[in-house]
Write an enzyme that holds these catalytic residues in place. Structure first.
Site, PDB file in Angstrom:
ATOM      1  N   ILE A  21       1.012  -1.363  -0.198  1.00  0.00           N
ATOM      2  CA  ILE A  21       0.114  -0.430  -0.012  1.00  0.00           C
ATOM      3  C   ILE A  21       0.534   1.227   0.318  1.00  0.00           C
ATOM      4  CG2 ILE A  21      -1.613   1.635   1.184  1.00  0.00           C
ATOM      5  CD1 ILE A  21      -2.773  -1.050   2.112  1.00  0.00           C
ATOM      6  N   ASP A  67      13.111   3.120  11.703  1.00  0.00           N
ATOM      7  CA  ASP A  67      12.198   2.558  12.013  1.00  0.00           C
ATOM      8  C   ASP A  67      11.293   3.427  13.204  1.00  0.00           C
ATOM      9  OD1 ASP A  67      10.516   0.929  14.402  1.00  0.00           O
ATOM     10  OD2 ASP A  67      11.913   0.064  14.269  1.00  0.00           O
ATOM     11  N   VAL A  68       9.630   3.023  13.124  1.00  0.00           N
ATOM     12  CA  VAL A  68       8.689   4.341  13.287  1.00  0.00           C
ATOM     13  C   VAL A  68       9.187   4.444  14.688  1.00  0.00           C
ATOM     14  CG1 VAL A  68       7.803   4.728  11.545  1.00  0.00           C
ATOM     15  CG2 VAL A  68       6.891   2.845  12.343  1.00  0.00           C
ATOM     16  N   ASN A  94       1.630   4.764   7.171  1.00  0.00           N
ATOM     17  CA  ASN A  94       1.518   3.215   6.832  1.00  0.00           C
ATOM     18  C   ASN A  94       2.314   2.494   7.236  1.00  0.00           C
ATOM     19  OD1 ASN A  94       0.583   1.421   4.221  1.00  0.00           O
ATOM     20  ND2 ASN A  94       2.655   1.726   4.036  1.00  0.00           N
ATOM     21  N   SER A 146      -7.149   0.295   9.360  1.00  0.00           N
ATOM     22  CA  SER A 146      -7.785  -1.154   9.012  1.00  0.00           C
ATOM     23  C   SER A 146      -8.822  -0.723   8.813  1.00  0.00           C
ATOM     24  CB  SER A 146      -7.054  -2.297   9.275  1.00  0.00           C
ATOM     25  OG  SER A 146      -7.393  -4.187   9.571  1.00  0.00           O
ATOM     26  N   TYR A 159      -2.991  -6.896  17.479  1.00  0.00           N
ATOM     27  CA  TYR A 159      -3.515  -5.425  16.516  1.00  0.00           C
ATOM     28  C   TYR A 159      -4.308  -5.136  16.210  1.00  0.00           C
ATOM     29  CZ  TYR A 159      -3.338  -4.698  10.869  1.00  0.00           C
ATOM     30  OH  TYR A 159      -3.554  -4.215  10.133  1.00  0.00           O
ATOM     31  N   THR A 192      -5.908  -6.758   2.101  1.00  0.00           N
ATOM     32  CA  THR A 192      -5.320  -5.736   0.153  1.00  0.00           C
ATOM     33  C   THR A 192      -5.010  -7.108  -0.289  1.00  0.00           C
ATOM     34  OG1 THR A 192      -6.079  -3.540   1.434  1.00  0.00           O
ATOM     35  CG2 THR A 192      -4.699  -3.718  -0.049  1.00  0.00           C
ATOM     36  N   THR A 194      -1.782  -7.442  -0.203  1.00  0.00           N
ATOM     37  CA  THR A 194       0.423  -7.210   0.240  1.00  0.00           C
ATOM     38  C   THR A 194       0.617  -8.401   1.070  1.00  0.00           C
ATOM     39  OG1 THR A 194      -1.043  -6.266   1.889  1.00  0.00           O
ATOM     40  CG2 THR A 194      -0.844  -4.861   0.850  1.00  0.00           C
TER      41      THR A 194
END
Length: 263
Positions: A21, A67-68, A94, A146, A159, A192, A194
């Protein structure tokens, strides 16, 4: 997919932009005239994405390894991107990962890992760019959530909890900055096509002893349209929300799932 070039002069940062994505979003924004910085943890994936995007489009595209979940890396990446392409006026959060297990098999560490990447990751990036957007008196932040943020699913409690938290964060920041010209929205894809969907397929095949085709049919059946969402469809929704004309939509949820969330 048509574009109108309305994003010329804009600098967009797409986290997790090396594939899936994120890659599709980067391509859509680049096609529409934006300068685009993609980031992620793997330099090889980012380099390959930049090479492909540079071949497809003549616009400005570059990458930053970050790395966020690490605030120092995020600040450094934002500063480097800013020096290259100017102030950041579009942020697409994302970056993410997934975890699937029965609730009783999900550890506190699993919850912490999901929270770190989906929630704190977005906190770090938003705090790194909001100063730019305030100076510009405009900006668009889009958090890729999501359908797990708006409906329950079995065996993805960590998640799902993180995505619900990200949605709450989106709404809170949107309200706080509503008078500044900055919009903050959530785009919520269903299953999706992915790497994450591939992981879901593997989990299904293993947990239920299914063939690949059987597992694919189960994921596709979650969508009333009977198919997986394509990354480009998510990207088009994001591109639309990034247009300069989009000033009213903020704090909103935009499902991209073929009406899956209604049921």
């Amino acid at each position: 997919m048509t574009t109108n070039g309305n994003l010329h002069g804009q600098h967009a940062w797409v986290t997790g932009g090396g594939s899936g994505i994120g890659y599709a979003i980067a391509e859509a924004l680049l096609r529409d005239g934006a300068k685009v910085t993609i980031s992620g943890r793997r330099g090889d994936v980012l380099a390959s994405a930049v090479e492909r995007l540079s071949t497809l489009h003549k616009g400005d595209i570059a990458s930053e390894i970050a790395d966020v979940t690490d605030s120092a890396q995020v600040v450094s990446a934002a500063q480097s991107a800013r020096q290259r392409f100017g102030q950041i006026s579009i942020l697409i959060n994302n970056a993410g990962s997934t975890h699937s297990a029965k609730f009783t098999d999900t550890t506190p560490a699993d919850f912490e890992a999901m929270y770190a990447v989906h929630v704190l990751g977005a906190v770090h990036t938003m705090q790194a760019v909001l100063g730019d957007m305030q100076e510009l008196q405009q900006g668009h932040i889009i958090n890729i959530c999501s359908t797990a943020a708006i409906k329950p699913y079995k065996t993805i409690s960590a998640y799902g909890a993180a995505k619900h938290a990200l949605l709450g964060l989106t709404r809170s920041v949107a309200l706080e900055y509503a008078s500044t010209g900055i919009t903050v929205n959530a785009v919520c894809p269903g299953y999706t096509a992915t790497v994450i969907a591939e992981q879901a397929l593997e989990n299904l095949m293993q947990a239920k002893q299914l063939t690949r085709n059987q597992a694919q049919a189960i994921l596709a059946a979650a969508n009333p349209q009977g198919r997986l969402i394509q990354p480009e469809e998510v990207a088009e929704t994001v591109r639309w929300l990034c247009q300069p004309s989009q000033k009213t939509h903020t704090g909103q949820v935009f499902p991209v799932c073929g009406a899956e969330w209604i049921g």
